[in-house]
Scaffold this motif. Structure first.
Motif, PDB file in Angstrom:
ATOM      1  N   HIS A 248       0.823  -1.202   0.000  1.00  0.00           N
ATOM      2  CA  HIS A 248       0.000   0.000   0.000  1.00  0.00           C
ATOM      3  C   HIS A 248       0.860   1.257   0.000  1.00  0.00           C
ATOM      4  O   HIS A 248       1.972   1.267   0.533  1.00  0.00           O
ATOM      5  N   GLU A 249       0.320   2.324  -0.566  1.00  0.00           N
ATOM      6  CA  GLU A 249       1.035   3.589  -0.591  1.00  0.00           C
ATOM      7  C   GLU A 249       1.158   4.156   0.827  1.00  0.00           C
ATOM      8  O   GLU A 249       0.284   3.949   1.670  1.00  0.00           O
ATOM      9  N   THR A 250       2.234   4.866   1.069  1.00  0.00           N
ATOM     10  CA  THR A 250       2.451   5.499   2.367  1.00  0.00           C
ATOM     11  C   THR A 250       1.830   6.899   2.357  1.00  0.00           C
ATOM     12  O   THR A 250       1.575   7.465   1.286  1.00  0.00           O
ATOM     13  N   PRO A 251       1.601   7.484   3.539  1.00  0.00           N
ATOM     14  CA  PRO A 251       1.088   8.857   3.571  1.00  0.00           C
ATOM     15  C   PRO A 251       1.970   9.850   2.819  1.00  0.00           C
ATOM     16  O   PRO A 251       1.462  10.744   2.133  1.00  0.00           O
ATOM     17  N   ASP A 252       3.288   9.709   2.929  1.00  0.00           N
ATOM     18  CA  ASP A 252       4.191  10.618   2.210  1.00  0.00           C
ATOM     19  C   ASP A 252       4.041  10.459   0.702  1.00  0.00           C
ATOM     20  O   ASP A 252       4.044  11.447  -0.049  1.00  0.00           O
ATOM     21  N   GLU A 253       3.914   9.221   0.256  1.00  0.00           N
ATOM     22  CA  GLU A 253       3.736   8.977  -1.179  1.00  0.00           C
ATOM     23  C   GLU A 253       2.417   9.561  -1.674  1.00  0.00           C
ATOM     24  O   GLU A 253       2.350  10.140  -2.762  1.00  0.00           O
ATOM     25  N   ALA A 254       1.378   9.428  -0.858  1.00  0.00           N
ATOM     26  CA  ALA A 254       0.066   9.955  -1.252  1.00  0.00           C
ATOM     27  C   ALA A 254       0.096  11.474  -1.350  1.00  0.00           C
ATOM     28  O   ALA A 254      -0.455  12.056  -2.286  1.00  0.00           O
ATOM     29  N   ARG A 255       0.733  12.126  -0.376  1.00  0.00           N
ATOM     30  CA  ARG A 255       0.794  13.589  -0.411  1.00  0.00           C
ATOM     31  C   ARG A 255       1.609  14.077  -1.607  1.00  0.00           C
ATOM     32  O   ARG A 255       1.247  15.073  -2.251  1.00  0.00           O
ATOM     33  N   ALA A 256       2.697  13.381  -1.915  1.00  0.00           N
ATOM     34  CA  ALA A 256       3.480  13.746  -3.093  1.00  0.00           C
ATOM     35  C   ALA A 256       2.657  13.564  -4.364  1.00  0.00           C
ATOM     36  O   ALA A 256       2.727  14.382  -5.291  1.00  0.00           O
ATOM     37  N   ALA A 257       1.850  12.500  -4.395  1.00  0.00           N
ATOM     38  CA  ALA A 257       1.011  12.232  -5.564  1.00  0.00           C
ATOM     39  C   ALA A 257      -0.028  13.330  -5.765  1.00  0.00           C
ATOM     40  O   ALA A 257      -0.341  13.711  -6.897  1.00  0.00           O
ATOM     41  N   VAL A 258      -0.579  13.853  -4.668  1.00  0.00           N
ATOM     42  CA  VAL A 258      -1.576  14.921  -4.773  1.00  0.00           C
ATOM     43  C   VAL A 258      -0.980  16.133  -5.474  1.00  0.00           C
ATOM     44  O   VAL A 258      -1.591  16.715  -6.381  1.00  0.00           O
ATOM     45  N   HIS A 259       0.209  16.523  -5.069  1.00  0.00           N
ATOM     46  CA  HIS A 259       0.824  17.720  -5.645  1.00  0.00           C
ATOM     47  C   HIS A 259       1.288  17.476  -7.085  1.00  0.00           C
ATOM     48  O   HIS A 259       1.241  18.379  -7.924  1.00  0.00           O
ATOM     49  N   LEU A 260       1.721  16.254  -7.361  1.00  0.00           N
ATOM     50  CA  LEU A 260       2.064  15.900  -8.734  1.00  0.00           C
ATOM     51  C   LEU A 260       0.816  15.935  -9.611  1.00  0.00           C
ATOM     52  O   LEU A 260       0.832  16.460 -10.735  1.00  0.00           O
ATOM     53  N   ALA A 261      -0.280  15.390  -9.105  1.00  0.00           N
ATOM     54  CA  ALA A 261      -1.543  15.397  -9.843  1.00  0.00           C
ATOM     55  C   ALA A 261      -2.028  16.823 -10.074  1.00  0.00           C
ATOM     56  O   ALA A 261      -2.548  17.153 -11.145  1.00  0.00           O
ATOM     57  N   ALA A 262      -1.874  17.685  -9.066  1.00  0.00           N
ATOM     58  CA  ALA A 262      -2.303  19.079  -9.205  1.00  0.00           C
ATOM     59  C   ALA A 262      -1.574  19.764 -10.358  1.00  0.00           C
ATOM     60  O   ALA A 262      -2.168  20.537 -11.120  1.00  0.00           O
ATOM     61  N   THR A 263      -0.293  19.465 -10.497  1.00  0.00           N
ATOM     62  CA  THR A 263       0.487  20.037 -11.597  1.00  0.00           C
ATOM     63  C   THR A 263      -0.032  19.563 -12.948  1.00  0.00           C
ATOM     64  O   THR A 263      -0.216  20.355 -13.884  1.00  0.00           O
ATOM     65  N   LEU A 264      -0.298  18.271 -13.047  1.00  0.00           N
ATOM     66  CA  LEU A 264      -0.780  17.713 -14.311  1.00  0.00           C
ATOM     67  C   LEU A 264      -2.186  18.207 -14.643  1.00  0.00           C
ATOM     68  O   LEU A 264      -2.489  18.507 -15.807  1.00  0.00           O
ATOM     69  N   VAL A 265      -3.042  18.304 -13.633  1.00  0.00           N
ATOM     70  CA  VAL A 265      -4.396  18.813 -13.867  1.00  0.00           C
ATOM     71  C   VAL A 265      -4.334  20.257 -14.348  1.00  0.00           C
ATOM     72  O   VAL A 265      -5.058  20.659 -15.272  1.00  0.00           O
ATOM     73  N   GLN A 266      -3.467  21.058 -13.737  1.00  0.00           N
ATOM     74  CA  GLN A 266      -3.338  22.451 -14.146  1.00  0.00           C
ATOM     75  C   GLN A 266      -2.842  22.568 -15.581  1.00  0.00           C
ATOM     76  O   GLN A 266      -3.344  23.386 -16.364  1.00  0.00           O
ATOM     77  N   LEU A 267      -1.865  21.739 -15.958  1.00  0.00           N
ATOM     78  CA  LEU A 267      -1.347  21.776 -17.330  1.00  0.00           C
ATOM     79  C   LEU A 267      -2.440  21.425 -18.336  1.00  0.00           C
ATOM     80  O   LEU A 267      -2.513  22.018 -19.419  1.00  0.00           O
ATOM     81  N   ALA A 268      -3.297  20.478 -17.960  1.00  0.00           N
ATOM     82  CA  ALA A 268      -4.350  20.042 -18.889  1.00  0.00           C
ATOM     83  C   ALA A 268      -5.496  21.041 -18.954  1.00  0.00           C
ATOM     84  O   ALA A 268      -5.963  21.397 -20.037  1.00  0.00           O
TER      85      ALA A 268
END
Length: 277
Positions: A248-268
């Protein structure tokens, strides 16, 4: 012992990290806040005992202070559980003339540099982050109105920064946010596309897309977006089951994923990444 210098306390505060749990300097203020919310409310107190799975017969109204005092020193952060319960049930005790409120609690936690803050929807406590970081993600959520990307990104944030985070849900919601945002640009006719199929489509013919990120190579921007998408996709370790235990993903991995996703959503959603035609 070093000599005191003007501004020394401010410098110490600037260097201290957020406090997890209930630090000593917040025990009495939080204790007092909880006491003010529970005093004289037998029905709410009884419901709290049930919520915490504590035998109610052991604590009567006269034992409230004793109960809260024990909770304040409880190593399993029982006082934080009480705070969350009271936040969730704020409509039961708040009033226009109440001397303290949920907002007061949030301010108290901020002054004490607690790791936690009151969630915007009053669903409990969330992990505190820099306001500028949260504001940037909120801007992306607010701007993603054409698809469900904003809803998924908001859900990912909530699951990642809750006091009891759900990293698996958060990571999954982050991927769904990117899928929703990218769908309009990558094979929109495919209703069953996933982030994995999107990555494959862009990898096969990267020249079909363009990205406004400046570079000497016209394809570099697209490759950067592709690398971000791939990193997010491959980082989801809980997606498939198998013979071995699920990782399972760790809390740190999940938080990093949120910010990575935010960048990709903004670009799109901004059109920074789009078909080249």
């Amino acid at each position: 012992m070093s000599e005191w210098r003007p501004g020394e306390r401010k410098r110490q505060h600037a260097l201290e990290g957020p406090f997890d749990g209930v630090p000593k300097h917040l025990v009495l203020p939080l204790y007092s806040w909880c006491e003010g919310r529970l005093a004289g409310k037998d029905d709410l107190l009884e419901e709290l005992y049930v919520y915490l799975r504590i035998p109610g017969y052991g604590y009567t109204r006269s034992d409230l202070r004793k109960f809260l005092g024990a909770a304040a020193t409880e190593p399993c952060h029982l006082l934080l559980d009480i705070l969350e319960f009271l936040i969730e049930h704020s409509s039961r005790w708040s009033s226009p003339v109440a001397p303290q409120s949920v907002e007061d609690l949030d301010e108290l936690l901020a002054r004490g540099n607690s790791l936690f803050r009151v969630a915007d929807d009053r669903s409990g406590l969330q992990m505190r982050v820099l306001p500028a970081v949260k504001d940037e993600v909120q801007k992306v959520v607010d701007s993603a109105t054409d698809t469900s990307a904003g809803e998924h990104l908001a859900a990912a944030w909530g699951a990642a920064y809750a006091r009891t985070p759900d990293p698996v849900k958060s990571y999954s919601e982050s991927i769904k946010a990117v899928e929703a945002a990218m769908a309009q640009h990558i094979s929109p006719q495919n209703n069953k596309q996933t982030l994995g199929t999107m990555i494959r489509n862009v990898s096969d013919k990267p020249t079909k897309w363009t990205c406004v990120l400046p570079s000497s190579d016209s394809s570099s921007g697209v490759q950067l977006v592709l690398a971000l998408m791939t990193t997010l996709w491959k980082g989801q370790t809980s997606r498939h089951g198998g013979i071995d235990p699920t990782d399972h993903e760790t809390p740190d991995e999940a938080r990093a994923a949120v910010h990575l996703a935010a960048t990709l959503v903004q670009l799109a959603t901004s059109g920074a990444f789009r078909p080249s035609g």
